[in-house]
Structure formats: C-alpha cells, structure tokens
Design an enzyme around this catalytic site. Structure first.
Site, PDB file in Angstrom:
ATOM      1  N   ARG A  70     -16.668  69.522  90.633  1.00  0.00           N
ATOM      2  CA  ARG A  70     -15.311  70.151  90.867  1.00  0.00           C
ATOM      3  C   ARG A  70     -14.981  71.478  91.567  1.00  0.00           C
ATOM      4  O   ARG A  70     -14.402  71.619  92.199  1.00  0.00           O
ATOM      5  CB  ARG A  70     -14.561  70.108  89.488  1.00  0.00           C
ATOM      6  CG  ARG A  70     -14.296  68.685  88.864  1.00  0.00           C
ATOM      7  CD  ARG A  70     -13.384  68.697  87.776  1.00  0.00           C
ATOM      8  NE  ARG A  70     -12.033  68.759  88.042  1.00  0.00           N
ATOM      9  CZ  ARG A  70     -11.311  67.704  88.267  1.00  0.00           C
ATOM     10  NH1 ARG A  70     -11.668  66.547  88.474  1.00  0.00           N
ATOM     11  NH2 ARG A  70      -9.964  68.139  88.406  1.00  0.00           N
ATOM     12  N   ASN A 102      -3.560  72.980  85.118  1.00  0.00           N
ATOM     13  CA  ASN A 102      -4.617  72.881  86.310  1.00  0.00           C
ATOM     14  C   ASN A 102      -5.345  74.084  85.815  1.00  0.00           C
ATOM     15  O   ASN A 102      -4.952  75.167  85.612  1.00  0.00           O
ATOM     16  CB  ASN A 102      -3.953  72.899  87.500  1.00  0.00           C
ATOM     17  CG  ASN A 102      -3.009  71.429  87.712  1.00  0.00           C
ATOM     18  OD1 ASN A 102      -3.316  70.635  86.865  1.00  0.00           O
ATOM     19  ND2 ASN A 102      -2.391  71.363  88.575  1.00  0.00           N
ATOM     20  N   HIS A 119      -4.827  75.451  80.146  1.00  0.00           N
ATOM     21  CA  HIS A 119      -6.173  75.053  79.964  1.00  0.00           C
ATOM     22  C   HIS A 119      -7.319  75.589  80.473  1.00  0.00           C
ATOM     23  O   HIS A 119      -8.445  75.282  80.551  1.00  0.00           O
ATOM     24  CB  HIS A 119      -6.106  73.580  80.243  1.00  0.00           C
ATOM     25  CG  HIS A 119      -5.300  72.686  79.588  1.00  0.00           C
ATOM     26  ND1 HIS A 119      -4.935  71.435  80.259  1.00  0.00           N
ATOM     27  CD2 HIS A 119      -4.703  72.860  78.376  1.00  0.00           C
ATOM     28  CE1 HIS A 119      -4.143  70.946  79.246  1.00  0.00           C
ATOM     29  NE2 HIS A 119      -3.880  71.462  78.289  1.00  0.00           N
ATOM     30  N   CYS A 130     -22.807  84.452  72.171  1.00  0.00           N
ATOM     31  CA  CYS A 130     -22.140  85.855  71.993  1.00  0.00           C
ATOM     32  C   CYS A 130     -20.829  85.799  72.512  1.00  0.00           C
ATOM     33  O   CYS A 130     -20.179  84.807  72.746  1.00  0.00           O
ATOM     34  CB  CYS A 130     -23.203  86.834  72.245  1.00  0.00           C
ATOM     35  SG  CYS A 130     -23.008  86.855  74.323  1.00  0.00           S
ATOM     36  N   ASN A 212       6.785  62.536  90.443  1.00  0.00           N
ATOM     37  CA  ASN A 212       5.528  61.650  90.235  1.00  0.00           C
ATOM     38  C   ASN A 212       5.735  60.531  90.638  1.00  0.00           C
ATOM     39  O   ASN A 212       6.724  59.876  90.538  1.00  0.00           O
ATOM     40  CB  ASN A 212       5.395  61.486  88.603  1.00  0.00           C
ATOM     41  CG  ASN A 212       3.944  61.180  88.137  1.00  0.00           C
ATOM     42  OD1 ASN A 212       3.327  60.315  89.011  1.00  0.00           O
ATOM     43  ND2 ASN A 212       3.349  62.194  87.300  1.00  0.00           N
TER      44      ASN A 212
END
Ligand code: OAD
Length: 246
Positions: A70, A102, A119, A130, A212
C-alpha cells in the site's frame, strides 16, 4: 445537469458550518484500492483480516508486506480533483473541518489544514515494545526494527479491535455536532465510531449530502444522494457553485 448536483451546490453555498467525512472511496480515483470493494483484495487476502493485532502477532512479515504494498501505491499516487476541491473550499472558508478515515495522507498533500485523521498515517511507525514513534521515508522492506530497542516496529494505524485516540475522536464529534451540513464522501459507513458521525448531524437537524456510487447506511438519512464517483461529483458541484458566483 443532475438536479441533485444543483441542490448540493446550493446547500453547500448556503451552509454555515460545513464538515466533511471521507473514506477510501475518495482516493479510488488516485489509484488506491478501497477496502471493501472487489479490488480491495491483496493477493488472496481480505484487507480486513490483515489489519488486526491478531494478524500481526501471527504473521508480522505478511502484514508488513501488505502495508509495504500500500505504501508503494500511495507514494506514487496524487490527490485527485475531489481532494483538490475540498482544499479550494477550505481556502474560501466554505468547509470548516474534514474528518478522514484514510491513512494515505492525500488530503494533507493538497495543503489542507483543518483535518482530523481518525485511523492514523500509513508512513507512521511505532515500536511494539518501547515508546518509540517515527515516520518512514520509503516503503518498508521486511519488518522494520526499532532504532531505540531493536524490537519490531508496526504501522502506526488503528487496526480492527483497537481503540481510536480519545482526543482525536472527541474532536471529530465536537466538529460534527456544530455542523448544519455534512458532506460524506466515499465511505461504506460501516466502521464505528466514524460511521456514527453523520448521525450526529442528523440528530441535530442538519442536512447530509452523500457522494458514493453505491448505497450505504448513510443513504437513508441523506437529504441528497449523489451516486457518482467523488471526483466527478465534486467537479460538477464546484462548477455549479462557481456559475452561481458569477
Ligand atoms: P471502504 O472500502 O469500506 O468503502 C469505500 C466506499 O467508497 C464504498 O462505499 C464504495 O462504494 C465507495 N467508492 C468506491 N469508489 C468510489 C469513488 N470513485 N468515489 C466515491 N466513492 C467510491 O472504505 P472506508 O469506508 O473508508 O479502517 O472504510 C472504513 C475503514 O475500514 C478504513 O478506514 C479502514 C477499513 O478497514 C482501518 O484500517 C481501521
């Protein structure tokens, strides 16, 4: 010209506090595969099964291969007209805040300022042991190791089964609660808590415009549904808004 485009242009132009929620669909025309479409599959894997802490524990190399794949696509991708028009509207003071699911950073590459990234960021890494956090310059090769302690790094993204940063999600809800109009672009609207955001606007009596090609749970609560690709719909709306200006 589609009547819905004209109605959307008017609603956006007359809005007092326009907020935008974007998902993977806005970057589809930049060549980045969505998660839930047929093209979302990587090799024979469903991305949904790789973006989990469990998958990383079981096979970190495979998960890193998926993220490296990606990263390579995203490195060569450019913001499309939908990303660019959003930035144009921010400059004109029309859009107040963009919340994105995104991790590709394409909104930021237009210079957009008021962006809330729910996200995480595909180039971000954090140590599995750590407190190290960093950013990769190039797509990962193999499993990147922590420069501080030598343990495995993982992508600094939110995986299924993990919680979002409470500060970030609270900011997104606060912004959406101020909105009189919400524009929801390219999300299947099934991943919570992001999927709850359009409903905040609805409950406050605000209006929702959805862009959409497919139906989603947001379609039923939308004032206007535009079943077109993000770049095409945004170009048409923008053109209508400009025509009204002159
Ligand atoms: P999805 O892959 O679930 O949905 C993409 C949506 O974009 C679908 O509803 C498509 O119909 C739509 N779409 C496809 N092409 C489009 C185009 N050219 N223009 C406009 N829309 C288009 O992606 P998200 O809703 O973003 O989370 O998924 C939400 C979250 O699930 C992601 O952030 C990711 C994923 O797992 C994590 O990784 C935590």
């Amino acid at each position: 010209m589609d009547k819905n485009i004209l109605k959307a242009a008017e609603l956006i132009k007359n809005s007092e506090y326009l907020v935008i929620l974007t998902g993977a669909g806005i970057s589809a025309e930049s060549g980045i595969p969505t998660f839930r479409g047929k093209e979302g599959f990587w090799r024979s894997y469903n991305p949904m099964e790789l973006a989990t802490p469990y998958a990383f524990k079981r096979d970190p190399k495979l998960v890193w291969e998926f993220y490296s794949y990606r990263q390579k696509i995203i490195k060569n991708a450019k913001p499309n007209d939908a990303h660019k028009i959003i930035k144009e509207w921010e400059d004109k003071g029309i859009v107040k805040t963009v919340v994105t699911q995104n991790v590709d950073g394409l909104h930021e590459r237009t210079g957009l300022k008021n962006i809330i990234r729910l996200h995480g960021y595909i180039w971000g890494v954090k140590c599995t042991k750590c407190t190290y956090h960093g950013v990769l310059d190039e797509p990962a090769e193999g499993i990147p190791k922590c420069p501080d302690c030598g343990e495995m790094l993982r992508p600094d993204v939110v995986w299924f089964g993990e919680s979002l940063d409470p500060v970030v999600i609270n900011k997104a809800f606060t912004e959406f609660s101020k909105a009189d109009v919400g524009l929801i672009i390219g999300t299947s609207a099934v991943v919570y808590p992001a999927a709850e955001l359009p409903f905040v606007i609805m409950r406050n009596g605000g209006k929702i415009i959805e862009i959409n090609p497919d139906r989603t749970p947001v379609t039923d609560i939308s004032t206007i549904s535009i079943h077109k690709s993000a770049a095409e719909a945004m170009r048409e709306i923008n053109q209508k808004m400009k025509a009204r200006e002159s």
